[in-house]
Design a protein around this motif. Structure first.
Motif, PDB file in Angstrom:
ATOM      1  N   VAL A  54     -15.246   4.349  -5.409  1.00 54.00           N
ATOM      2  CA  VAL A  54     -16.462   5.001  -4.908  1.00 54.00           C
ATOM      3  C   VAL A  54     -16.428   6.494  -5.231  1.00 54.00           C
ATOM      4  CG1 VAL A  54     -17.723   5.657  -2.831  1.00 54.00           C
ATOM      5  CG2 VAL A  54     -16.925   3.308  -3.109  1.00 54.00           C
ATOM      6  N   LEU A  55     -15.297   7.142  -5.001  1.00 55.52           N
ATOM      7  CA  LEU A  55     -15.193   8.571  -5.293  1.00 55.52           C
ATOM      8  C   LEU A  55     -15.316   8.841  -6.783  1.00 55.52           C
ATOM      9  CD1 LEU A  55     -12.368   9.726  -2.851  1.00 55.52           C
ATOM     10  CD2 LEU A  55     -14.847   9.674  -2.491  1.00 55.52           C
ATOM     11  N   ALA A  56     -14.726   8.002  -7.610  1.00 56.68           N
ATOM     12  CA  ALA A  56     -14.835   8.181  -9.059  1.00 56.68           C
ATOM     13  C   ALA A  56     -16.280   8.024  -9.516  1.00 56.68           C
ATOM     14  CB  ALA A  56     -13.925   7.185  -9.780  1.00 56.68           C
ATOM     15  N   ALA A  57     -16.989   7.091  -8.914  1.00 60.89           N
ATOM     16  CA  ALA A  57     -18.408   6.923  -9.245  1.00 60.89           C
ATOM     17  C   ALA A  57     -19.200   8.155  -8.840  1.00 60.89           C
ATOM     18  CB  ALA A  57     -18.965   5.677  -8.572  1.00 60.89           C
ATOM     19  N   ALA A  58     -18.872   8.727  -7.693  1.00 67.00           N
ATOM     20  CA  ALA A  58     -19.535   9.961  -7.266  1.00 67.00           C
ATOM     21  C   ALA A  58     -19.251  11.095  -8.249  1.00 67.00           C
ATOM     22  CB  ALA A  58     -19.089  10.338  -5.865  1.00 67.00           C
ATOM     23  N   ALA A  59     -18.024  11.156  -8.738  1.00 73.62           N
ATOM     24  CA  ALA A  59     -17.642  12.224  -9.669  1.00 73.62           C
ATOM     25  C   ALA A  59     -18.427  12.156 -10.973  1.00 73.62           C
ATOM     26  CB  ALA A  59     -16.145  12.154  -9.961  1.00 73.62           C
ATOM     27  N   ARG A  60     -18.872  10.970 -11.337  1.00 79.48           N
ATOM     28  CA  ARG A  60     -19.636  10.809 -12.580  1.00 79.48           C
ATOM     29  C   ARG A  60     -21.099  11.196 -12.421  1.00 79.48           C
ATOM     30  NH1 ARG A  60     -16.333   6.083 -12.732  1.00 79.48           N
ATOM     31  NH2 ARG A  60     -18.012   4.771 -11.887  1.00 79.48           N
ATOM     32  N   SER A  61     -21.531  11.419 -11.199  1.00 81.60           N
ATOM     33  CA  SER A  61     -22.938  11.723 -10.967  1.00 81.60           C
ATOM     34  C   SER A  61     -23.222  13.209 -11.165  1.00 81.60           C
ATOM     35  CB  SER A  61     -23.326  11.331  -9.539  1.00 81.60           C
ATOM     36  OG  SER A  61     -24.630  11.794  -9.238  1.00 81.60           O
ATOM     37  N   PRO A  62     -24.295  13.549 -11.871  1.00 81.51           N
ATOM     38  CA  PRO A  62     -24.658  14.963 -12.014  1.00 81.51           C
ATOM     39  C   PRO A  62     -25.067  15.603 -10.691  1.00 81.51           C
ATOM     40  CG  PRO A  62     -26.392  13.540 -12.909  1.00 81.51           C
ATOM     41  CD  PRO A  62     -25.213  12.660 -12.615  1.00 81.51           C
ATOM     42  N   SER A  94      -7.487  10.486  -3.906  1.00 79.25           N
ATOM     43  CA  SER A  94      -8.829  11.040  -3.701  1.00 79.25           C
ATOM     44  C   SER A  94      -9.053  12.290  -4.537  1.00 79.25           C
ATOM     45  CB  SER A  94      -9.039  11.366  -2.218  1.00 79.25           C
ATOM     46  OG  SER A  94      -8.932  10.225  -1.418  1.00 79.25           O
ATOM     47  N   ARG A  95      -8.018  13.111  -4.629  1.00 75.79           N
ATOM     48  CA  ARG A  95      -8.128  14.319  -5.460  1.00 75.79           C
ATOM     49  C   ARG A  95      -8.383  13.940  -6.922  1.00 75.79           C
ATOM     50  NH1 ARG A  95      -6.521  19.293  -3.444  1.00 75.79           N
ATOM     51  NH2 ARG A  95      -5.461  19.305  -1.417  1.00 75.79           N
ATOM     52  N   ALA A  96      -7.624  12.971  -7.410  1.00 76.19           N
ATOM     53  CA  ALA A  96      -7.770  12.577  -8.808  1.00 76.19           C
ATOM     54  C   ALA A  96      -9.140  11.965  -9.077  1.00 76.19           C
ATOM     55  CB  ALA A  96      -6.665  11.584  -9.184  1.00 76.19           C
ATOM     56  N   ALA A  97      -9.658  11.222  -8.103  1.00 75.42           N
ATOM     57  CA  ALA A  97     -10.936  10.533  -8.297  1.00 75.42           C
ATOM     58  C   ALA A  97     -12.124  11.471  -8.213  1.00 75.42           C
ATOM     59  CB  ALA A  97     -11.086   9.415  -7.272  1.00 75.42           C
ATOM     60  N   LEU A  98     -12.082  12.449  -7.290  1.00 72.74           N
ATOM     61  CA  LEU A  98     -13.252  13.293  -7.065  1.00 72.74           C
ATOM     62  C   LEU A  98     -12.934  14.720  -6.644  1.00 72.74           C
ATOM     63  CD1 LEU A  98     -16.332  13.767  -6.613  1.00 72.74           C
ATOM     64  CD2 LEU A  98     -16.002  12.914  -4.271  1.00 72.74           C
ATOM     65  N   LEU A  99     -12.087  14.904  -5.667  1.00 70.95           N
ATOM     66  CA  LEU A  99     -12.003  16.190  -4.983  1.00 70.95           C
ATOM     67  C   LEU A  99     -11.607  17.345  -5.890  1.00 70.95           C
ATOM     68  CD1 LEU A  99     -10.422  15.091  -1.581  1.00 70.95           C
ATOM     69  CD2 LEU A  99     -12.834  15.221  -2.251  1.00 70.95           C
ATOM     70  N   ASP A 100     -10.734  17.093  -6.856  1.00 75.99           N
ATOM     71  CA  ASP A 100     -10.321  18.169  -7.760  1.00 75.99           C
ATOM     72  C   ASP A 100     -11.467  18.638  -8.656  1.00 75.99           C
ATOM     73  OD1 ASP A 100      -7.797  18.254  -6.720  1.00 75.99           O
ATOM     74  OD2 ASP A 100      -6.832  17.135  -8.349  1.00 75.99           O
ATOM     75  N   ALA A 101     -12.518  17.848  -8.754  1.00 72.32           N
ATOM     76  CA  ALA A 101     -13.666  18.220  -9.589  1.00 72.32           C
ATOM     77  C   ALA A 101     -14.708  19.019  -8.809  1.00 72.32           C
ATOM     78  CB  ALA A 101     -14.314  16.966 -10.174  1.00 72.32           C
TER      79      ALA A 101
END
Length: 259
Positions: A54-62, A94-101
């Motif tokens: 879910v977090l990785a999918a969020a990270a792909r969203s503009p 979580s950091r790798a999937a989204l938070l670090d971005a």
């Protein structure tokens, strides 16, 4: 029986990938609405493959570039008692999937102590409880999460609250140390059921045929002591976001096709 289930919604996606994308879109919409209103958003994250998906999918969203993340605080409903930087830590995943971005203040990531921080497990639980208490709300000495993500194990566990163990029954603590966990690693930190259930929205994200039995029991009103997922309930919404394989035992009348 249907009346007892009325507050629980089941939303089905065809497969895990579509499920992750759908939940991520809802998550970003919810966070954006909250911060656009000038309010802090507290979010409890979970580990596991779907939590990261879910977090990785969020990270792909503009859309992530349009959200003021300084108004969002992240927590974890449980954490593995391993050293900082260990691959098993939910925080690291979580950091790798989204938070670090994200462009987010470091102080908005409320990380549980690690096994190499110089504390024993019980002291670490107390330290993390103190972090929660800094954002105490009307529900208790902890924040009321706008969204509390939870995975559900094949045995029905949530966070590190496992079936037929004393932790699921504790109501006078916000964070507990867990020893001899039935799932490795054996030591963990977990938020308790009162903290989870003070959340405005509890979103359980479940994929796979091996979760179908646990989901069916949770919806059927099983004892939360034996099926912890049955006792997870948000104050505004309790939603099971599931894929088709996990939905095998869901009665048709519980499926929400519009939410």
């Amino acid at each position: 029986m249907v009346e007892a289930w009325a507050e629980k919604r089941v939303v089905i996606s065809p497969d895990p990938s579509t499920l992750a994308e759908a939940v991520a879109a809802r998550f970003l919409s919810r966070v954006a609405k909250r911060v656009d209103e000038g309010k802090l958003a507290h979010v409890a994250l979970t580990g596991g493959s779907m939590g990261s998906a879910v977090l990785a999918a969020a990270a792909r969203s503009p859309r992530i570039e349009k959200i003021d993340w300084s108004g969002v605080h992240f927590w974890w409903s449980d954490e593995r008692w391993v050293p900082q930087g260990h691959d098993d830590r939910n925080e690291k995943q979580s950091r790798a999937a989204l938070l670090d971005a994200l462009d987010i203040p470091a102080g908005n990531l409320h990380v549980a102590p690690a096994s190499d921080d110089g504390l024993d497990l019980d002291a670490a639980a107390d330290v993390h409880a103190e972090q929660l208490a800094r954002f105490a709300g009307s529900e208790g000495p902890w924040p009321s999460f706008d969204v509390c993500f939870l995975g559900v194990g094949p045995d029905g566990h949530i966070a590190s609250l496992f079936p037929d163990r004393p932790e699921i029954l504790v109501t006078d603590r916000s964070v507990l140390g867990v020893r001899d966990s039935p799932k490795p690693p054996p030591e963990r930190l977990t938020m308790t059921r009162p903290v989870i259930n003070s959340s405005k929205r509890v979103w359980m994200v479940i994929a796979g045929a091996d979760k179908a039995s646990a989901l069916g029991l949770a919806l059927a009103g099983a004892s939360y002591a034996s099926v912890p997922a049955a006792g997870a309930k948000g104050r505004k919404r309790t939603v099971f976001f599931v894929d088709q394989a996990a939905a095998a035992n869901v009665p048709p009348e519980l499926i929400d096709r519009e939410y």
